[in-house]
Design an enzyme around this catalytic site. Structure first.
Site, mmCIF file in Angstrom:
data_model
loop_
_atom_site.group_PDB
_atom_site.id
_atom_site.type_symbol
_atom_site.label_atom_id
_atom_site.label_comp_id
_atom_site.label_asym_id
_atom_site.label_seq_id
_atom_site.Cartn_x
_atom_site.Cartn_y
_atom_site.Cartn_z
ATOM 1 N N ARG A 27 9.507 0.057 52.112
ATOM 2 C CA ARG A 27 9.516 1.307 51.341
ATOM 3 C C ARG A 27 8.324 2.214 51.693
ATOM 4 O O ARG A 27 8.222 3.342 51.212
ATOM 5 C CB ARG A 27 9.493 1.008 49.841
ATOM 6 C CG ARG A 27 10.664 0.186 49.348
ATOM 7 C CD ARG A 27 10.548 -0.115 47.861
ATOM 8 N NE ARG A 27 10.642 1.096 47.094
ATOM 9 C CZ ARG A 27 11.785 1.690 46.752
ATOM 10 N NH1 ARG A 27 12.926 1.176 47.176
ATOM 11 N NH2 ARG A 27 11.823 2.783 46.047
ATOM 12 N N GLU A 486 32.147 16.556 55.972
ATOM 13 C CA GLU A 486 31.756 15.143 55.963
ATOM 14 C C GLU A 486 32.321 14.446 54.737
ATOM 15 O O GLU A 486 32.821 13.321 54.818
ATOM 16 C CB GLU A 486 30.229 15.026 56.012
ATOM 17 C CG GLU A 486 29.673 13.636 55.756
ATOM 18 C CD GLU A 486 30.126 12.575 56.765
ATOM 19 O OE1 GLU A 486 30.794 12.933 57.755
ATOM 20 O OE2 GLU A 486 29.871 11.397 56.532
ATOM 21 N N HIS A 509 42.256 32.646 52.735
ATOM 22 C CA HIS A 509 43.052 32.681 53.989
ATOM 23 C C HIS A 509 43.985 31.476 54.082
ATOM 24 O O HIS A 509 44.404 31.095 55.169
ATOM 25 C CB HIS A 509 42.095 32.722 55.188
ATOM 26 C CG HIS A 509 41.140 33.859 55.122
ATOM 27 N ND1 HIS A 509 41.488 35.159 55.419
ATOM 28 C CD2 HIS A 509 39.844 33.900 54.699
ATOM 29 C CE1 HIS A 509 40.448 35.952 55.219
ATOM 30 N NE2 HIS A 509 39.436 35.221 54.781
#
Ligand code: AGP
Length: 613
Positions: A27, A486, A509
């Protein structure tokens, strides 16, 4: 982000704490320290030993140290405020109070100014030390560490996990958090508090997880839990019964979930080798391309597949914004066959977690044949693409086992941010101030990511509801558009559900026709330069009965009122919002797929590395 361990019990605190810090060294490892009670039983004092550098430096210092007390805390650091040094290392001790902190106190300047005005002697450059000053003042008033914590909590804003002790209460530890994790191990007449179960499991498998805005009071061999307002609360004691396989997954059900939770560390590992903490600059040491070569670049191509391609799309916004060099993004399987025009002074950047994707490898070979310089961003050293590129940067994410890419994705986004800063500086558009601000923003990112990971619970609980929709439309604008793509890909590859990623401005669109109450819309809508326009796109979808989950910045009342569910991200630079927003879309896909009983780590029809066309 940093590692925290605290111990109260009959064992030698030094052994337990250092052993725990070793399990948490992933960490952060730029400095470490312990604060443990020592001296005659009637007059125990806190003794602090700290060292700059890796944990081994602290262990060397501790070899000859003995402590008579049974209470102590320890810390291994990932520097955000204040360069790595002994004086900035934790624990920070003021007036007999010692604490360790993981996270960032956002209002530290205001607190520091107030303390200096009051005559406090500030010894370090850290935000953490300031909290020790606040606590020291309050224990003097109240004579009690827990009461002192209750009084200072309303003063703190930001992401923090803090563990404190006071030498006048040798049987007491107090832990509190908002964002980064904290767990209490409830042993047989001993208590261990740590950032992660890994530091606890060798002593006890009974743990209590702290939720945000909760306080844990360890008193002797008793644990009492309170809300931030001091009301006692009941918390479940979880028994960790990890099988060998689960130990490999660190207790997570799937590698993918483990890797989602590893992302703060992955980003820290991606950026650490390239940041000069003293000068607050980006320095690429072994890039393989010179500054003169980078300066000569007039056009950039980013070429990749799948998730890596979406990372490249986000990278394009960063590089164009900071360097004003034109960037083109291509899917590798298109690039390699479309006979691309690659002008002189071009740089082709490939992104590949595996470094073995056939189309991306073909693309880099085509680029080299065309005379372009090439730069590989990959996660596997000495992989084919890594070996063939002129220059290279590493995601440094550690092995990514889940087929669905997560930590490699966010690490790549962080690498692109570094690249954009450096490129911008070399091309004369990024000055020292802009660079220092951008570096600070990156350093604060791991702690902010840990705050966003707390949405794991939301998606675990709402997965059943989410899978009932006939599809999910992910949308975003600008640099958040690749996150929409994603998110859709994650849902497709894991839940095998219909999902689309769209530029929010495209709704009129066509996609607007898709929307009814059976279609869920996930709108990535942080408070950036596109916020207003994205909000109106969201309102268009809502007006047609779409169910809305929105991801915004902070406590955004405007977004909440037009969303069925709202997820708040910490305030960040617009270039870093995608790294934070990636986490909820990953967790959504993971939990929906898990709720469907799919093999999350090995989804059907897919492979971790597509080495064939
Ligand atoms: C993403 O979750 C998929 N595993 C897939 O799209 C992957 O990103 C793509 O195949 C590219 O792989 P690479 O990064 O190893 O080149």
């Amino acid at each position: 982000m940093c590692g925290i361990v605290g111990y109260l019990g009959a064992k030698d605190p030094k052994e337990v704490i250092v052993g725990g810090l070793k399990r948490l060294e992933y960490r952060g490892y730029d400095s470490a320290g312990v604060a443990i009670l020592d001296g005659p039983k009637s007059d125990l004092k806190i003794k602090v030993v700290r060292a700059s550098g890796k944990l081994s430096e602290l262990s060397k210092k501790l070899e000859t140290e003995k402590f008579s007390g049974h209470l102590g805390i320890g810390h291994t650091r990932w520097a955000t405020h204040g360069v790595p040094s002994e004086r900035n290392a934790h624990p920070h001790t003021v007036g007999g109070v010692s604490l360790v902190h993981n996270g960032i106190i956002e209002n530290y300047q205001e607190i520091k100014a107030e303390l200096v005005r009051a005559g406090a002697e500030i010894k370090s450059d850290t935000d953490s030390e300031l909290v020790a000053h606040l606590l020291a003042a309050k224990v003097k008033e109240t004579g009690d560490l827990f009461k002192a914590v209750e009084l200072i909590l309303p003063r703190l804003t930001g992401a923090y996990a803090i563990l404190a002790m006071w030498e006048k209460q040798p049987e007491v530890m107090v832990a509190f958090k908002n964002g980064p994790p904290l767990v209490v191990g409830v042993g047989e007449k001993e208590m261990i508090v740590a950032s992660d179960v890994q530091a606890i499991i060798s002593h006890t498998n009974k743990v209590v997880y702290l939720d945000d805005h909760e306080i844990a009071l360890v008193k002797g061999s008793e644990l009492q839990m309170f809300s931030a307002s001091g009301h006692p609360i009941k918390k479940e004691v979880t028994t960790i019964n990890w099988s060998a396989d689960q130990v490999e997954k660190a207790g997570f059900k799937h590698f993918m979930l483990k890797e989602i939770f590893e992302q703060p560390r992955a980003v820290a590992n991606a950026i650490a080798p390239h940041i000069d903490l003293e000068k607050k600059t980006v320095e690429f040491k072994d890039l393989g391309l010179t500054s003169d070569q980078l300066k000569s670049i007039e056009r950039v191509f980013i070429v990749a597949c799948g998730t890596s391609f979406y990372a490249g799309m986000a990278g394009r916004y960063m590089i164009e914004e900071l360097s004003r060099v034109a960037v083109e993004c291509d899917i590798a399987s298109e690039f390699r066959y479309r006979n691309p025009v690659i002008p002189k002074n071009s740089l082709v950047i490939t992104v590949s977690q595996s470094g073995e994707t056939a189309d991306t490898l073909a693309a880099i070979r085509l680029a080299k044949k065309s005379g372009a310089l090439t730069l590989s961003i990959c996660n596997v050293r000495a992989s084919s693409i890594d070996r063939e590129a002129h220059g290279r940067l590493y995601m440094n994410s550690g092995p990514e086992i889940g087929v669905a890419s997560t930590k490699a994705f966010v690490s790549t986004l962080a690498i692109f941010n570094l690249l954009a800063i450096k490129f911008g500086q070399i091309h004369g558009f990024v000055g020292a101030d802009v660079q220092a601000t951008a570096v600070d923003a990156l350093l604060g990112l791991p702690a902010q990511m840990e705050t966003v990971l707390s949405y794991d619970k939301f998606f675990a609980e709402s997965a059943i509801k989410l899978k009932a929709y006939r599809g999910i439309l992910f949308m975003g604008r600008g640099i958040n558009y690749p996150i929409a793509l994603e998110g859709a890909l994650k849902l497709k590859e894991l839940a095998y559900m219909h999902a689309e990623g769209y530029a929010a401005g495209e709704m009129k669109h066509g996609p607007l026709a898709l929307i009814d109450e059976r279609m869920l819309i996930l709108m990535v809508c942080p408070s950036d330069q596109n916020y207003e326009k994205t909000l109106s796109n969201l309102e268009e979808a809502r007006a047609r009965g779409g169910k809305i989950v929105s991801i915004g910045t902070g406590d955004n009342h405007e977004l909440k009122t037009v969303s069925d569910d709202y997820l708040a991200l910490p305030k960040a630079s617009w270039m870093l919002n995608p790294i934070l927003a990636a986490i909820p879309v990953q967790l959504l896909a993971y939990h929906v797929a898990d709720a469907m009983g799919h093999d999350v780590d090995q989804p059907r029809n897919l492979a971790k590395s597509v080495t064939v066309e």
